[in-house]
Design a protein around this motif. Structure first.
Motif, mmCIF file in Angstrom:
data_model
loop_
_atom_site.group_PDB
_atom_site.id
_atom_site.type_symbol
_atom_site.label_atom_id
_atom_site.label_comp_id
_atom_site.label_asym_id
_atom_site.label_seq_id
_atom_site.Cartn_x
_atom_site.Cartn_y
_atom_site.Cartn_z
ATOM 1 N N VAL A 1 0.728 -1.378 -0.098
ATOM 2 C CA VAL A 1 -0.060 -0.036 -0.181
ATOM 3 C C VAL A 1 0.748 1.289 -0.074
ATOM 4 C CG1 VAL A 1 -0.358 -0.037 2.483
ATOM 5 C CG2 VAL A 1 -1.887 1.113 1.019
ATOM 6 N N PRO A 2 1.860 1.444 0.713
ATOM 7 C CA PRO A 2 2.733 2.589 0.784
ATOM 8 C C PRO A 2 3.440 2.817 -0.651
ATOM 9 C CG PRO A 2 3.698 1.251 2.131
ATOM 10 C CD PRO A 2 2.359 0.619 1.589
ATOM 11 N N GLN A 3 3.712 1.710 -1.212
ATOM 12 C CA GLN A 3 4.518 1.931 -2.478
ATOM 13 C C GLN A 3 3.605 2.051 -3.755
ATOM 14 O OE1 GLN A 3 8.174 -0.919 -2.708
ATOM 15 N NE2 GLN A 3 6.808 -2.079 -1.342
ATOM 16 N N VAL A 4 2.286 1.615 -3.624
ATOM 17 C CA VAL A 4 1.327 1.733 -4.604
ATOM 18 C C VAL A 4 0.519 2.945 -4.591
ATOM 19 C CG1 VAL A 4 -0.618 0.834 -6.130
ATOM 20 C CG2 VAL A 4 1.368 -0.528 -5.439
ATOM 21 N N GLY A 5 0.375 3.384 -3.152
ATOM 22 C CA GLY A 5 -0.576 4.756 -2.729
ATOM 23 C C GLY A 5 -2.083 4.405 -2.808
ATOM 24 N N ILE A 6 -2.395 3.102 -2.864
ATOM 25 C CA ILE A 6 -3.965 2.995 -2.908
ATOM 26 C C ILE A 6 -4.206 1.512 -2.315
ATOM 27 C CG2 ILE A 6 -4.274 2.388 -5.195
ATOM 28 C CD1 ILE A 6 -6.817 3.933 -5.375
ATOM 29 N N ILE A 7 -5.380 1.240 -1.685
ATOM 30 C CA ILE A 7 -5.772 0.138 -1.550
ATOM 31 C C ILE A 7 -7.373 0.304 -1.632
ATOM 32 C CG2 ILE A 7 -5.906 0.476 1.137
ATOM 33 C CD1 ILE A 7 -5.430 -2.948 -0.759
ATOM 34 N N THR A 8 -7.989 -0.684 -2.491
ATOM 35 C CA THR A 8 -9.421 -0.795 -2.500
ATOM 36 C C THR A 8 -9.919 -2.358 -2.450
ATOM 37 O OG1 THR A 8 -9.462 -1.127 -4.807
ATOM 38 C CG2 THR A 8 -9.064 1.176 -4.269
ATOM 39 N N PRO A 9 -11.313 -2.342 -2.360
ATOM 40 C CA PRO A 9 -11.970 -3.628 -2.085
ATOM 41 C C PRO A 9 -11.510 -4.468 -3.563
ATOM 42 C CG PRO A 9 -13.412 -1.970 -1.350
ATOM 43 C CD PRO A 9 -12.145 -1.161 -2.022
ATOM 44 N N ALA A 10 -11.444 -3.846 -4.523
ATOM 45 C CA ALA A 10 -10.966 -4.502 -5.773
ATOM 46 C C ALA A 10 -9.523 -5.295 -5.672
ATOM 47 C CB ALA A 10 -10.837 -3.558 -7.015
ATOM 48 N N ASN A 11 -8.783 -4.887 -4.675
ATOM 49 C CA ASN A 11 -7.522 -5.510 -4.651
ATOM 50 C C ASN A 11 -7.605 -6.936 -3.697
ATOM 51 O OD1 ASN A 11 -6.526 -2.359 -4.288
ATOM 52 N ND2 ASN A 11 -5.675 -3.431 -5.912
ATOM 53 N N MET A 12 -8.867 -7.101 -3.159
ATOM 54 C CA MET A 12 -8.898 -8.278 -2.346
ATOM 55 C C MET A 12 -10.063 -9.087 -2.563
ATOM 56 S SD MET A 12 -10.504 -5.679 1.019
ATOM 57 C CE MET A 12 -10.486 -7.179 2.246
ATOM 58 N N GLY A 13 -10.659 -9.067 -3.754
ATOM 59 C CA GLY A 13 -11.819 -9.680 -4.182
ATOM 60 C C GLY A 13 -11.486 -11.135 -4.687
#
Length: 375
Positions: A261-273
């Motif tokens: 997350v700190p390297q990409v700068g975003i976390i969303t539910p789409a990353n865990m589905g």
């Protein structure tokens, strides 16, 4: 005793090789890669850590999880919550204000402490996996039914995170981070530092799992995969072992998410589905399960191909990627590592046969030449 010394020597040599590779990656690659390419590689290495976690559960213990994206996401969200509070500077995170909240929710407050957030990166996915594992494995659920349950977990988690927008950011997730433990994320030095930490964590994870799978405990994991009922006959409790492995695997996936997350700068539910969870399994399948270095190779090759194809063929890259997956499964059912191993074995066999034939021809008398009389 002699065998134990030999194994210890092999472990020391492998640790030295891994340490040398990590040092080389940390020192050399930042000098030869652009900032963008280095960040891309760092992202691939976080995926390689997840692939190792799945390989421990699937490749060695026979548990095909289709929900590891959830554990990856929980680790990422735990650290993202701390970064959002850092960015808010004693105020509310931006998405809470847009959603109508006026006070920080109680369960958010402890994440203001960085150490607590780091602990939750491991604890949250491990607790979820342990609870789910106890319910599943005590009930002797296995095989395809285990895979279906983990896939349902990915679907449920996605729906929960999307539906709880005031607390999770909803579909948009969490972004707009500015610092991590006071270090500005925009600085090149911070990004290189995160890359170095990712390389070190990947190396340590590889060595830890290498020692685990090479030990007596590793033999038990393989026995569970190959014949669980026979292991139970010998007095072992496979359910207990599977819960422990599933929990450890989830914790490793959570650490990978926190590095992501700190390297990409975003976390969303789409990353865990469901889709990312299945992609993670594909990395392991393409690289070669049950080998540890195969999943690392698979994660880098698949994501490298995904990135390269999307840059070269923006309209068709998904077709190429699909063809690569199908081709890999059909032509290399045991992955890239298995295909290479079979090729090397064939070459050695052909060379050995050639040497044997040459020696036999040399020993035989040539046509028309009489046999020498024995003295």
């Amino acid at each position: 005793m002699e065998q134990r010394r030999s194994l210890t020597g092999a472990a020391v040599r492998e640790s030295a090789v891994v340490a040398a590779i990590c040092l080389l990656m940390i020192v050399v690659l930042p000098l030869v890669l652009s900032e963008f390419r280095l960040a891309l590689l760092a992202k691939f290495l976080t995926f390689a850590i997840v692939a190792l976690a799945i390989d421990l559960a699937w490749g060695y213990t026979g548990m095909l999880s289709l929900g590891h994206g959830v554990f990856f996401g929980l680790g990422a969200y735990a650290l993202a919550m701390h970064m959002k509070l850092e960015a808010a500077k004693d105020g509310l995170p931006d998405f809470m204000g847009w959603s109508g909240l006026r006070e920080l929710p109680g369960f958010w407050a402890p994440f203001d402490n960085g150490l607590f957030a780091l602990a939750m990166v491991v604890v949250l996915p491990a607790l979820l996996a342990a609870g789910l594992g106890i319910l599943i494995f005590r009930g002797r659920v296995q095989g395809v039914y285990f895979s279906i349950i983990t896939q349902a977990l990915a679907l449920i988690a996605t729906l929960v995170f999307v539906g709880q927008q005031p607390y999770t950011g909803g579909t948009n997730g969490m972004t707009n981070f500015s610092t991590l433990f006071g270090l500005p994320l925009i600085e090149t030095s911070t990004q290189i530092g995160l890359y170095a930490v990712t390389v070190i964590v990947l190396g340590l994870t590889y060595l830890a799992l290498r020692f685990l799978t090479g030990s007596r405990a590793g033999a038990i994991l393989v026995a569970i995969r190959d014949s669980e009922s026979r292991l139970r006959f010998f007095g072992y409790d496979p359910a207990l072992v599977k819960v422990a492995v599933f929990t450890l695997s989830a914790a490793i996936a959570g650490i990978a998410g926190a590095l992501f997350v700190p390297q990409v700068g975003i976390i969303t539910p789409a990353n865990m589905g469901i889709v990312p969870s299945i992609e993670m399994v594909i990395w392991v399948a393409v690289g070669g399960r049950g080998t540890l270095y195969g999943p690392i190779l698979g994660a880098i090759v698949v994501n490298g191909a995904k990135s390269g194809l999307s840059e070269s063929f923006p309209d068709f890259w998904q077709y190429f990627l699909g063809a690569m997956f199908v081709g890999s499964v059909v032509l290399f059912p045991d992955g890239i590592v298995g295909a290479v191993a079979r090729g090397v074995k064939k070459l050695k066999g052909a060379r050995s046969a050639s040497l044997t034939a040459g020696a036999t021809a040399h020993d035989l008398p040539s046509a028309g030449r009489p046999l020498e009389a024995k003295s």
